[in-house]
Motif scaffolding. Structure first.
Motif, PDB file in Angstrom:
ATOM      1  N   GLY A  43       8.545   6.993  12.773  1.00  0.00           N
ATOM      2  CA  GLY A  43       7.865   6.889  11.482  1.00  0.00           C
ATOM      3  C   GLY A  43       8.401   5.753  10.635  1.00  0.00           C
ATOM      4  O   GLY A  43       7.643   5.024   9.999  1.00  0.00           O
ATOM      5  N   SER A  47       6.215   2.521   9.644  1.00  0.00           N
ATOM      6  CA  SER A  47       6.018   2.130   8.247  1.00  0.00           C
ATOM      7  C   SER A  47       6.210   0.630   8.064  1.00  0.00           C
ATOM      8  O   SER A  47       5.711   0.047   7.106  1.00  0.00           O
ATOM      9  CB  SER A  47       6.968   2.906   7.327  1.00  0.00           C
ATOM     10  OG  SER A  47       8.297   2.440   7.461  1.00  0.00           O
ATOM     11  N   PRO A  53       0.090   4.265   4.737  1.00  0.00           N
ATOM     12  CA  PRO A  53       0.946   5.343   5.254  1.00  0.00           C
ATOM     13  C   PRO A  53       0.264   6.236   6.283  1.00  0.00           C
ATOM     14  O   PRO A  53       0.924   6.735   7.189  1.00  0.00           O
ATOM     15  CB  PRO A  53       1.352   6.131   4.007  1.00  0.00           C
ATOM     16  CG  PRO A  53       0.479   5.662   2.915  1.00  0.00           C
ATOM     17  CD  PRO A  53      -0.084   4.342   3.302  1.00  0.00           C
ATOM     18  N   ALA A  56       0.364   4.424   9.586  1.00  0.00           N
ATOM     19  CA  ALA A  56       1.734   4.492  10.101  1.00  0.00           C
ATOM     20  C   ALA A  56       2.038   5.886  10.652  1.00  0.00           C
ATOM     21  O   ALA A  56       2.666   6.018  11.709  1.00  0.00           O
ATOM     22  CB  ALA A  56       2.723   4.126   8.998  1.00  0.00           C
ATOM     23  N   VAL A  95       7.905   8.108   7.877  1.00  0.00           N
ATOM     24  CA  VAL A  95       7.036   7.167   7.168  1.00  0.00           C
ATOM     25  C   VAL A  95       7.370   7.159   5.683  1.00  0.00           C
ATOM     26  O   VAL A  95       7.479   6.094   5.062  1.00  0.00           O
ATOM     27  CB  VAL A  95       5.546   7.511   7.402  1.00  0.00           C
ATOM     28  CG1 VAL A  95       4.640   6.722   6.466  1.00  0.00           C
ATOM     29  CG2 VAL A  95       5.167   7.234   8.852  1.00  0.00           C
TER      30      VAL A  95
END
Length: 113
Positions: A43, A47, A53, A56, A95
């Motif tokens: 994550g 990102s 987001p 990601a 993320v």
């Protein structure tokens, strides 16, 4: 001859059924921390690849889904929704942490989602 063939088939089926032990998949199983940790790291990496987001998050979740699909094809194993849930939690945390700590240009501590 038909009886012998039938007995051989039944013996093969029963031996393969006995080779696998009962499947246990607890929410706090020994592999759940690994699912969370790897997905959190993915994550953070995802990102860095996408400013969005949710994109990601999806990127970070792909390896977890692929692993569960792979597991479902193996003998004595199956697709685990609990493993995938831990993957999703780890990807979300990763993320969020990546966007908060690193941001688009480095250390920024900004909020996302």
């Amino acid at each position: 001859m038909k009886t012998l063939a039938t007995l051989m088939i039944l013996a093969g089926l029963t031996s393969s059924a006995e080779a696998c032990s009962r499947y246990h998949d607890d929410w706090g199983g020994s592999d759940k921390a690994a699912h969370f940790g790897v997905s959190a790291a993915l994550g953070v990496g995802a990102s860095r690849l996408s400013a969005d987001p949710w994109t990601a998050f999806g990127l970070a979740l792909i390896p977890g889904v692929a692993k569960e699909v792979y597991d479902s094809q193996q003998d004595c194993n199956r697709f685990s929704w609990k493993d995938l849930a831990w993957d999703a939690v780890g990807a979300y945390v990763g993320v969020r942490a990546g966007n908060w700590v690193l941001g688009p240009t480095g250390a920024s501590y900004r909020l996302s989602f």
